[in-house]
Design a protein around this motif. Structure first.
Motif, PDB file in Angstrom:
ATOM      1  N   UNK A   1      -2.066  13.609   4.510  1.00  0.00           N
ATOM      2  CA  UNK A   1      -1.291  12.459   4.979  1.00  0.00           C
ATOM      3  C   UNK A   1      -0.438  11.811   3.893  1.00  0.00           C
TER       4      UNK A   1
ATOM      5  N   UNK B   1       2.398  10.945   1.199  1.00  0.00           N
ATOM      6  CA  UNK B   1       3.817  11.248   1.089  1.00  0.00           C
ATOM      7  C   UNK B   1       3.979  12.536   0.284  1.00  0.00           C
TER       8      UNK B   1
ATOM      9  N   UNK C   1      -3.690   2.228   2.178  1.00  0.00           N
ATOM     10  CA  UNK C   1      -2.664   1.694   1.269  1.00  0.00           C
ATOM     11  C   UNK C   1      -1.268   2.148   1.672  1.00  0.00           C
ATOM     12  N   UNK C   2      -1.165   3.413   1.988  1.00  0.00           N
ATOM     13  CA  UNK C   2       0.161   3.968   2.259  1.00  0.00           C
ATOM     14  C   UNK C   2       0.699   3.562   3.632  1.00  0.00           C
ATOM     15  N   UNK C   3      -0.166   3.538   4.634  1.00  0.00           N
ATOM     16  CA  UNK C   3       0.335   3.290   5.994  1.00  0.00           C
ATOM     17  C   UNK C   3       0.229   1.829   6.414  1.00  0.00           C
TER      18      UNK C   3
ATOM     19  N   UNK D   1       5.806  17.474  20.706  1.00  0.00           N
ATOM     20  CA  UNK D   1       5.762  16.052  20.365  1.00  0.00           C
ATOM     21  C   UNK D   1       5.791  15.246  21.665  1.00  0.00           C
TER      22      UNK D   1
ATOM     23  N   UNK E   1       5.561  11.295  23.171  1.00  0.00           N
ATOM     24  CA  UNK E   1       5.764   9.915  22.718  1.00  0.00           C
ATOM     25  C   UNK E   1       5.951   9.040  23.948  1.00  0.00           C
TER      26      UNK E   1
ATOM     27  N   UNK F   1       2.735  11.102  14.172  1.00  0.00           N
ATOM     28  CA  UNK F   1       3.737  11.550  13.203  1.00  0.00           C
ATOM     29  C   UNK F   1       4.648  10.420  12.722  1.00  0.00           C
TER      30      UNK F   1
ATOM     31  N   UNK G   1       5.915   7.250  10.178  1.00  0.00           N
ATOM     32  CA  UNK G   1       5.848   6.822   8.786  1.00  0.00           C
ATOM     33  C   UNK G   1       5.976   5.304   8.799  1.00  0.00           C
TER      34      UNK G   1
ATOM     35  N   UNK H   1       8.094   3.602   7.445  1.00  0.00           N
ATOM     36  CA  UNK H   1       9.518   3.310   7.584  1.00  0.00           C
ATOM     37  C   UNK H   1       9.999   3.457   9.023  1.00  0.00           C
ATOM     38  N   UNK H   2       9.552   4.504   9.702  1.00  0.00           N
ATOM     39  CA  UNK H   2       9.995   4.685  11.088  1.00  0.00           C
ATOM     40  C   UNK H   2       9.483   3.529  11.935  1.00  0.00           C
TER      41      UNK H   2
ATOM     42  N   UNK I   1      11.508   0.446  11.325  1.00  0.00           N
ATOM     43  CA  UNK I   1      12.830   0.530  11.949  1.00  0.00           C
ATOM     44  C   UNK I   1      12.724   0.485  13.478  1.00  0.00           C
TER      45      UNK I   1
ATOM     46  N   UNK J   1      10.886   2.209  15.589  1.00  0.00           N
ATOM     47  CA  UNK J   1      10.644   3.440  16.340  1.00  0.00           C
ATOM     48  C   UNK J   1       9.234   3.437  16.924  1.00  0.00           C
ATOM     49  N   UNK J   2       9.059   4.097  18.043  1.00  0.00           N
ATOM     50  CA  UNK J   2       7.728   4.326  18.579  1.00  0.00           C
ATOM     51  C   UNK J   2       7.079   5.490  17.808  1.00  0.00           C
TER      52      UNK J   2
ATOM     53  N   UNK K   1       5.739   9.121  17.527  1.00  0.00           N
ATOM     54  CA  UNK K   1       5.688  10.462  18.102  1.00  0.00           C
ATOM     55  C   UNK K   1       4.341  11.096  17.765  1.00  0.00           C
TER      56      UNK K   1
ATOM     57  N   UNK L   1       9.107  10.900   3.772  1.00  0.00           N
ATOM     58  CA  UNK L   1       7.673  10.700   3.928  1.00  0.00           C
ATOM     59  C   UNK L   1       7.276  11.060   5.362  1.00  0.00           C
ATOM     60  N   UNK L   2       6.197  11.848   5.473  1.00  0.00           N
ATOM     61  CA  UNK L   2       5.714  12.298   6.788  1.00  0.00           C
ATOM     62  C   UNK L   2       6.792  13.062   7.572  1.00  0.00           C
TER      63      UNK L   2
ATOM     64  N   UNK M   1       9.579  12.668   8.831  1.00  0.00           N
ATOM     65  CA  UNK M   1       9.948  12.028  10.104  1.00  0.00           C
ATOM     66  C   UNK M   1      11.227  12.585  10.721  1.00  0.00           C
TER      67      UNK M   1
END
Lengths: 337, 337
Positions: free
Chosen positions: A84, A86, A144-146, A189, A191, A312, A314, A316-317, A320, A322-323, A325, B86-87, B89
């Protein structure tokens, strides 16, 4: 190998000849503790950073799998792995230590079965003799990352899951004794628009139901052909949703044990801090390679379908808007005879 | 398929029947502009975030590849893809849009040939008819994630490389016309201790030399058997180092054109801002699928070895003082007759 719909049929039945499962102290307090090869007594895994700890787990698990397969390290031909982090650094650094040709994969928590599927394809059709599949997760790297560093002590909703600390590796071979890999169903995928990164179970359940439904369609099998159908980490929120969706798909699950690795790895009564259950790509890896294969070797289970689920996203997604996936990859394991 | 050392020999010669290559405006100013399917006139790719821009490139390239392969979208059986985000995406979101079973892979900038190798294996031995391989990178997503946002305008050393903006996809099939994939040599992780994340070329050169040397050893081929051997993105610093290392490995490169995608995609005289040359996992993808395959179809090149190189670091591994583990995957492409 034959492709039927989304499913790969392994005609030469690659065999899992060795496994290595290494976990942290919290997994050592769960009901499956005795099924793992080694339980660390400290969450730091004797390392200076969480990331080095995760890598250490994977390196340990890979060495243990090679040892239990009864081969030498230099007989290993390929390592198929991911995690998982990065840029899947845990796997890449473990691959550096192992010194074998390396195929990095990523399917979030479905990486356990994705890597096993690719490794099995390589053995089944490629004439490779010894291929390793493996993955790892660590509670503190992933949180930490997520989300937030665990040191912050931030509260979580009760439907949140708890990333397990552990690594699982397997050695797949064209001959030998052990459970055979007979099918792999590669997921699409899926979603349905869930945007809450704490609500992984609900997000991933439709992917699990989709892949299970396709697996039955492609193979002509039914749920009752399996002694156990186990999802990766849907936990207490996702598993009932997956059951409902399968019913809507007219999949009859009567008489089959339908379970979830995320609910099996912890004592859900005593270990309340895990909330809805375990998650992380180490979860289905250590439960499958440690617990389930042990039961298969003992003759308690003959046919098992492991459906590893992955979200799936991140950070960042998600930021931003995003839902999430999601995907699920299923692998069928069978004891001969 | 046959495994020889680190090399997969594709006995049924899977064919690349269609490709899609979409790039940004800076790549449109380079010498290969006419070889790409579409050149966007704005670096935003008409999207609101850099990440959505990168995903758009990949979605466009996948659609174009399907179209040029002369198949329908629903004939595509699997998508093997990855990217630097990352991931991964970009690939996962593109897979959501494509709606086909998805195998996420990660090899940093070597993802282009890693995905092509796995896709070719699936066709060669699995009876899959149409499998897509693809990857993408965007200058502003990658710079932001690995170094600094481009908007900061931070200075770079002259040996730094410039992440290309572009996506390249291919459709691999068991029949049809086009260049065949005959071998894939899967790389080991090679790490000679370089810690400077700007100095990618020097870090990756030993991995390229290692994989090329193994490719010749496994296949019995020599450099002169190829009309062109092209590395992914070693650029002006890494390419001469790779040449030196190959000489040390007693690989004779006389008479063979040894080039680098990162040096081919830009006009190194006019586009000074690219410093040592192009990089990013889109780089070898668009140069191979756009430029090189075009030359192969024209009959200008018969046998080409594409050696995509990847630096498997993350910003975190670098911050924790780790050196940069690198890898290179090589794929041999051949026109029949």
């Amino acid at each position: 190998m034959k492709v039927i719909g989304q499913t790969w049929q392994f005609e030469n039945k690659p065999v899992i000849i060795g496994t290595g499962t290494i976990v942290g102290p919290e997994e050592g307090e769960g009901p499956l503790a005795n099924d793992f090869d080694y339980v660390y007594d400290n969450i730091e895994i004797n390392e200076k950073t969480w990331e080095k700890a995760e890598r250490k787990l994977l390196e340990d698990a890979s060495r243990k799998a090679v040892e239990k397969a009864g081969i030498k390290e230099d007989q290993l031909q390929f390592f198929v792995g991911g995690d998982l982090m990065n840029q899947i650094i845990s796997s890449s650094f473990a691959a550096r230590q192992m010194g074998v040709p390396y195929i990095g994969v990523f399917g979030a928590c479905s990486t356990s079965m994705e890597s096993l599927a690719v490794a099995s394809m390589l053995v089944d059709s490629g004439g490779a003799q010894y291929v390793m599949a493996g993955t790892a997760s660590h509670n503190c790297t992933v949180e930490k990352q997520f989300r937030y560093p665990t040191e912050y002590g931030s509260q979580k909703p009760p439907y949140a899951q708890y990333t397990i600390t552990g690594a699982g590796c397997s050695v797949v071979s064209d001959k030998g004794d052990g459970p055979a890999v007979t099918y792999a169903t590669i997921g699409k995928v899926v979603d349905l628009g869930i945007k809450d990164p704490f609500n992984m179970g609900a997000a991933m359940a439709p992917a699990a139901a989709d892949t299970i439904t396709k697996h039955f369609k492609d193979t002509g099998r039914q749920a009752k052909d399996y002694d156990l159908i186990v999802t990766g980490d849907l936990a207490s929120v996702g598993l009932p949703i997956a059951k409902d969706l399968l019913q809507q798909n007219d999949v009859i699950m009567d008489g089959t044990v339908f379970a979830d690795c995320g609910l099996m790895i912890y004592d859900m009564e005593k270990q309340k801090y895990v909330n809805a259950g375990g998650s992380g790509c180490g979860c289905s890896a250590v439960v499958t390679y440690g617990h389930i294969l042990k039961r298969m070797r003992k003759g308690e289970l003959k046919k098992v379908l492991v459906v590893a689920t992955g979200a799936l996203l991140s950070p960042l997604s998600y930021q931003q808007g995003e839902s999430i996936p999601c995907i699920a990859h299923a692998v069928a394991l069978e004891m001969g005879g």
